[in-house]
Motif scaffolding. Structure first.
Motif, short mmCIF file in Angstrom:
data_model
loop_
_atom_site.label_atom_id
_atom_site.label_comp_id
_atom_site.label_asym_id
_atom_site.label_seq_id
_atom_site.Cartn_x
_atom_site.Cartn_y
_atom_site.Cartn_z
N TRP A 56 1.04 -1.04 0.03
CA TRP A 56 0.09 0.00 -0.21
C TRP A 56 1.00 1.29 -0.02
O TRP A 56 1.76 1.39 1.01
N HIS A 57 0.75 2.24 -0.90
CA HIS A 57 1.58 3.13 -1.07
C HIS A 57 0.97 4.41 -0.23
O HIS A 57 -0.23 4.72 -0.28
N TRP A 58 2.07 5.07 0.47
CA TRP A 58 1.55 6.00 1.48
C TRP A 58 0.94 7.22 0.80
O TRP A 58 0.06 8.02 1.34
N GLY A 59 1.33 7.51 -0.72
CA GLY A 59 0.69 8.39 -1.29
C GLY A 59 -0.67 8.19 -1.62
O GLY A 59 -1.53 9.31 -1.95
N ASP A 60 -1.36 6.94 -1.33
CA ASP A 60 -2.78 6.66 -1.55
C ASP A 60 -3.34 6.64 -0.13
O ASP A 60 -4.39 7.22 -0.14
N LEU A 61 -2.45 6.07 0.96
CA LEU A 61 -3.24 6.07 2.13
C LEU A 61 -3.46 7.43 2.93
O LEU A 61 -4.14 7.61 3.33
N TYR A 62 -2.26 8.27 2.75
CA TYR A 62 -2.55 9.59 3.35
C TYR A 62 -3.58 10.58 3.23
O TYR A 62 -4.30 11.05 4.02
N PRO A 63 -3.82 10.74 1.58
CA PRO A 63 -4.86 11.64 1.39
C PRO A 63 -6.33 10.92 1.86
O PRO A 63 -6.87 12.15 2.12
N LEU A 64 -6.47 9.82 1.83
CA LEU A 64 -7.57 9.27 2.09
C LEU A 64 -7.77 9.40 3.75
O LEU A 64 -9.05 9.80 4.12
N ALA A 65 -6.94 9.24 4.64
CA ALA A 65 -6.96 9.48 5.94
C ALA A 65 -7.25 10.80 6.29
O ALA A 65 -8.09 11.16 7.11
N ALA A 66 -6.48 11.75 5.38
CA ALA A 66 -6.76 13.23 5.56
C ALA A 66 -8.35 13.57 5.31
O ALA A 66 -9.08 14.31 6.04
N ARG A 67 -8.88 12.91 4.29
CA ARG A 67 -10.18 13.21 3.69
C ARG A 67 -11.12 12.37 4.61
O ARG A 67 -12.21 13.13 5.24
N ALA A 68 -10.92 11.31 5.47
CA ALA A 68 -11.67 10.96 6.67
C ALA A 68 -11.76 11.89 7.74
O ALA A 68 -12.59 11.97 8.52
N GLY A 69 -10.57 12.72 7.88
CA GLY A 69 -10.25 13.72 9.04
C GLY A 69 -11.38 14.77 8.80
O GLY A 69 -11.96 15.11 9.76
N ASP A 70 -11.70 15.13 7.62
CA ASP A 70 -12.53 16.00 7.32
C ASP A 70 -14.09 15.71 7.53
O ASP A 70 -14.77 16.32 7.91
N LEU A 71 -14.19 14.48 7.07
CA LEU A 71 -15.69 13.87 6.94
C LEU A 71 -16.27 13.25 8.06
O LEU A 71 -17.62 12.99 8.38
N VAL A 72 -15.22 12.26 9.05
CA VAL A 72 -15.67 11.29 9.76
C VAL A 72 -15.28 11.78 11.42
O VAL A 72 -13.98 12.17 11.44
N PRO A 73 -16.19 11.97 12.27
CA PRO A 73 -15.70 12.43 13.39
C PRO A 73 -14.89 11.33 14.16
O PRO A 73 -15.31 10.00 13.95
N VAL A 74 -14.18 11.61 15.23
CA VAL A 74 -13.74 10.54 16.20
C VAL A 74 -14.20 10.67 17.47
O VAL A 74 -14.40 11.77 17.79
N GLY A 75 -14.79 9.41 18.02
CA GLY A 75 -15.31 9.47 19.19
C GLY A 75 -15.78 8.26 19.81
O GLY A 75 -15.34 6.94 19.18
N ARG A 76 -16.50 8.41 20.93
CA ARG A 76 -17.24 6.95 21.66
C ARG A 76 -17.90 6.13 20.42
O ARG A 76 -18.46 6.52 19.81
N GLY A 77 -17.58 4.94 20.57
CA GLY A 77 -18.13 3.95 19.54
C GLY A 77 -17.05 3.36 18.55
O GLY A 77 -16.70 2.10 18.65
N GLY A 78 -17.14 4.22 17.65
CA GLY A 78 -15.83 4.05 16.46
C GLY A 78 -14.54 4.11 17.35
O GLY A 78 -13.71 3.17 17.04
N GLU A 79 -14.35 4.82 18.34
CA GLU A 79 -13.14 4.86 19.17
C GLU A 79 -11.89 5.46 18.41
O GLU A 79 -11.30 6.42 19.15
N ARG A 80 -11.67 5.14 17.17
CA ARG A 80 -10.41 5.42 16.56
C ARG A 80 -10.72 5.94 15.14
O ARG A 80 -11.38 5.06 14.39
N ARG A 81 -10.15 6.94 14.51
CA ARG A 81 -10.12 7.07 13.03
C ARG A 81 -9.16 6.39 12.43
O ARG A 81 -7.97 7.08 12.04
#
Ligand code: 1HN
Length: 363
Positions: A56-81
């Motif tokens: 898995w290339h970092w160039g693919d992983l990081y932008p998707l993680a950053a996008r998840a940072g914009d769209l998906v809250p972190v908190g109780r239940g899911g616990e971790r992004r």
């Protein structure tokens, strides 16, 4: 007493066919599977993993993680992004290999990943950035590039980012192994984290982080997992550099020519830092190629710095900083350093060594 009925021996072929059919229906009805139909799958001549070598290339992983940072809250239940790599040979499962979980976790400015604990062992390895503290059983541990941070099983842990920048890192856990062996337990902690202070050094490092010096204290017991919560890059880097220097001076000290490696250990026992996970850092000098090797058990590598080529069962792929590589059991691996190349590696080796199932073969 009733006597067991023994069917009479079949006298001709048709009768034999019907009798055999009945036999197999009997196996199926009573939940039985005869060895002679399964032997090859149960006992291959050499390991035949379902997991495949994969990158898995970092160039693919990081932008998707950053996008998840914009769209998906972190908190109780899911616990971790945390976004796990999923091996194409284990479709639908969030597993890098049959025993190892690897994920990229992303925590934005002022976010908190709430405290919890689980029997699975975990670590974080930081590819880049800083500014998050992971609070392990109440002890705030700073996370910075190149550091390995431990969260041994059943210790409460949460993360908080008091800084204005996001941070991402690699999580490694023994989730698939714990799942396969039905040994998982989980408990929520308090919401948030217990201590929002931001010390440069954790209490754990202040007590345990001095080379060759074991504290003589009232609690002098060995612990199965390391009591040292952080292994700092400055120490890892210095150890690797020194191995190569000593070897260049004509003394032994490296794993193979141009290839230095260190293992992160539990200072109470000298064994692996975590009971189920081996963690190591490797440095390969530019132009060097490691000897092709196969090992039982699986591992995951991440390129920490530099670039090169990794050969997995003979297939060569270019890798650069951040790329994550899954190596299944008995897959032949060789790494060529284009530039000086630093790689973090984790594996399930401690489990298989203890069970006397560890094997290694150089080609
Ligand atoms: C977990 O607790 C962390 O603490 C990361 O950062 C990944 C995946 C599954 C279950 C618990 C963490 C996890 C996890």
């Amino acid at each position: 007493m009733t006597q067991t009925q023994i069917p009479p021996k079949p006298s001709d072929e048709a009768e034999a066919g019907a009798a055999e059919k009945e036999l197999y229906e009997g196996f199926s009805r009573f939940g039985l599977i005869p060895l002679w139909t399964e032997r090859e799958g149960l006992m291959p001549m050499t390991p035949e993993p379902q997991a495949v070598p994969h990158i898995w290339h970092w160039g693919d992983l990081y932008p998707l993680a950053a996008r998840a940072g914009d769209l998906v809250p972190v908190g109780r239940g899911g616990e971790r992004r945390a976004i796990a790599v999923s091996n194409p040979g284990l479709p639908g499962l969030p597993y890098a290999t049959p025993t190892l979980w690897a994920a990229i976790q992303y925590l934005g400015p002022n976010e908190v990943a709430p405290a919890h604990r689980h029997s699975q062992n975990a670590f974080r390895f930081v590819l880049e950035g800083e500014g998050v503290w992971t609070v392990v059983d109440g002890d705030p541990v700073a996370m910075r590039r190149g550091d390995l941070l431990l969260t041994p099983g059943w210790q409460f842990h949460g993360h908080h980012n008091p800084h204005p920048r996001p941070m991402a890192w690699l999580d490694g856990l023994d989730i698939p192994f714990v799942s396969a062996t039905d040994t998982g337990f989980f408990e929520f902690g308090e919401d948030g984290v217990s201590d929002r202070s931001t010390p440069h050094r954790s209490r754990s490092e202040r007590v345990w982080g001095h080379p060759g010096l074991r504290p003589v204290s009232a609690t002098e017991q060995d612990t199965p997992n390391s009591p040292l919560a952080a292994y700092r890059w400055e120490h890892t880097d210095a150890a690797l550099a020194a191995q190569l220097e000593v070897a260049a001076e004509g003394h032994p000290g490296v794993l193979e020519p141009g290839h230095a490696a260190v293992r992160f250990t539990n200072p109470t026992t000298g064994s692996d830092a975590l009971t189920t996970l081996r963690t190591e850092m490797h440095r390969i000098a530019a132009g060097q190629r490691t000897a092709p090797v196969r090992e039982t058990g699986s591992s995951v590598w991440q390129v920490f710095d530099g670039s090169g080529v990794i050969s997995l069962n003979g297939t060569r792929t270019d890798v650069v900083r951040g790329d994550v590589i899954a190596v299944p059991s008995w897959c032949e691996v060789s790494i060529e350093a284009g530039t000086d190349l630093d790689l973090f590696r984790f594996s399930d080796a401690p489990v298989f060594e203890r069970l006397n199932l560890a094997r290694r073969e150089y080609s």
